[in-house]
Design an enzyme around this catalytic site. Sequence first.
Site, mmCIF file in Angstrom:
data_model
loop_
_atom_site.group_PDB
_atom_site.id
_atom_site.type_symbol
_atom_site.label_atom_id
_atom_site.label_comp_id
_atom_site.label_asym_id
_atom_site.label_seq_id
_atom_site.Cartn_x
_atom_site.Cartn_y
_atom_site.Cartn_z
ATOM 1 N N SER A 1 0.788 -1.224 0.015
ATOM 2 C CA SER A 1 0.066 -0.009 -0.010
ATOM 3 C C SER A 1 0.766 1.197 -0.021
ATOM 4 O O SER A 1 1.917 1.251 0.480
ATOM 5 C CB SER A 1 -0.831 0.082 1.211
ATOM 6 O OG SER A 1 -0.228 0.021 2.277
ATOM 7 N N LYS A 2 0.257 2.197 -0.493
ATOM 8 C CA LYS A 2 0.851 3.592 -0.592
ATOM 9 C C LYS A 2 1.452 4.002 0.685
ATOM 10 O O LYS A 2 2.334 4.823 0.713
ATOM 11 C CB LYS A 2 -0.279 4.529 -1.295
ATOM 12 C CG LYS A 2 0.156 5.369 -1.952
ATOM 13 C CD LYS A 2 -0.838 6.280 -2.897
ATOM 14 C CE LYS A 2 -2.164 6.692 -1.961
ATOM 15 N NZ LYS A 2 -3.164 7.431 -2.944
ATOM 16 N N ARG A 3 0.773 3.963 1.876
ATOM 17 C CA ARG A 3 1.132 4.334 3.098
ATOM 18 C C ARG A 3 2.322 3.797 3.696
ATOM 19 O O ARG A 3 3.223 4.251 4.175
ATOM 20 C CB ARG A 3 -0.018 4.131 4.102
ATOM 21 C CG ARG A 3 -1.142 4.980 4.143
ATOM 22 C CD ARG A 3 -0.996 6.178 5.044
ATOM 23 N NE ARG A 3 -0.041 7.080 4.412
ATOM 24 C CZ ARG A 3 -0.342 8.355 3.875
ATOM 25 N NH1 ARG A 3 -1.657 8.475 3.538
ATOM 26 N NH2 ARG A 3 0.496 8.922 3.597
#
Length: 469
Positions: free
Chosen positions: A253-255
């Site tokens: 994920s981007k996070r």
Amino acid sequence: MVRTRIAPSPTGEDLHIGNLYTALFNWAFARKHKGHFIVRVEDTDQKRLIQGSEQRIMQTLKDFGLDYDEGIDKDGPFSPYRQSERLDLYKKYAEQLVEQGHAYYCFCTPDRLEKVRKHMMEEKKMSMYDRHCRNLKSHDQPAASDGKLTPHTIRMKIPDDRKISFQDEVRGEISVESNTLDDQVILKSDGYPTYHLAVVVDDHLMEISHVIRGEEWISSTPKHILLHEFFGWEKPTYIHMPLLRNSDRSKLSKRKNPVWASWYLQQGFLPDAVLNFLALMGWSHPKEEEIFSLEEFVEVIDLSRINTVGPIFDMRKLEWMNGEYIRQSPISNLQSQILKYFGDQYPKDIVEKTTPLIQERIKTLKEYDEYCRFFIEKPNKYEINLSEYREILKTLYDGLEKIGDNDWKADNIGENMQVVAKDLNISFSKFFMYVRVAITGKKVTPPLNESMEVLGKKESLQRLQASMV
RNA sequence: GGCCCCGUCGUCUAGCGGUUAGGACGCCACCCUUUCAAGGUGGAGAUCACGGGUUCGAAUCCCGUCGGGGUCACCA
């Protein structure tokens, strides 16, 4: 004929690394079997469309060198390849299912659906549509004053008490009870299809033979199977790739990780190195080789060697692999990559002369700058408060000054410096660190003698002098 | 929570009934060395999630437990 595809959605900033991952396998598999690899744009979510996304995705795909045979900008026998341009098709097929009794109009408002969902949650039931509109007679269908039907969706009618199963090429049979499936919306009220309808219609129409996609799709595949059955269409072969993971094993994920494929290019990773790294995620070379070309990947790719465990994306190993690729590159190739990477920041002749010096030192193109900045910029003065430091540099200066302009070569410079160091009775490592720091302003640099040759006599002496004051 | 998928060194993996459980990244040490790398040699690191079976024999086959993940939208 083998026909594979990837179906990116222009709802992100760029091509997702996970998409690049499945693209790689789709591409390689198609190439191996002399088939076609297709890029279809799934832009059916009007609300989440991102301006410029499609263009960036296509550009990134090209940057990585995964060439496709049919796509939005490469016409083929089944165009158009952009779903927003195929709306009439989806509508036609959705209506057909309604006529055949496999689907129905649903007039439920988002409000009502929300309430139903809440209610079911409270009763700890699964949040599924309550099939409220499933058996509406046509005279019950809400219509506006002009006689037209009010906004509605079309839902597929999931049959009761059926076991739905399919073969996944790498996982074997996967089956599920139809009762656990929702009456999925297949045509939205804005006239756009949902993924489920669009993917089935297009994969069939475009004669896709192998659907290679992420594991996240497994749970909706039974719906796709059902749709194929409703239409009486032959099913493609399904292969679900494992999901790339964050270090905590959740879906990448981007996070927690850089997810845009172009980011890796911007960081100075080589396309082929990234692809090689990706090939080793959830797949292994039959001879356990780690470094291999795309060409070889195409040759040896074998779906049965695909793993089912989601691999953690290990940046360290990517860096190592990129270093391997940089070291293996023909020097002229590396030079042009560096030139391209830095735009006009570095003069061509500097890049040409310095590339051999750092080839085995850098792991990414970006690191070139850390090693070579001093060639184009005066270094910051490295503060050494030792009186011997100045004396040594002074002695060295005098020694180097005697070298003729035409003899200013790495070998001569090196010999000369060694003589000076011996005369001064100082250890090489200490001596050369002083010089290094004076010339480059850093403790970690490309080889000194060669660097000084590249800088030239005048510049080198100037820098020595600047460090003496 | 329902359903589905998965479970070998920290990480990527080989293995497909009999191996001292192999390799790669990373880590450590030594060698090389004019810094840093690269290269070379060696090392630490996996009771194959756990518990039952089946079998002369199980990381490999079966069942259960636990753990992780995915998915349950008019998003893909």
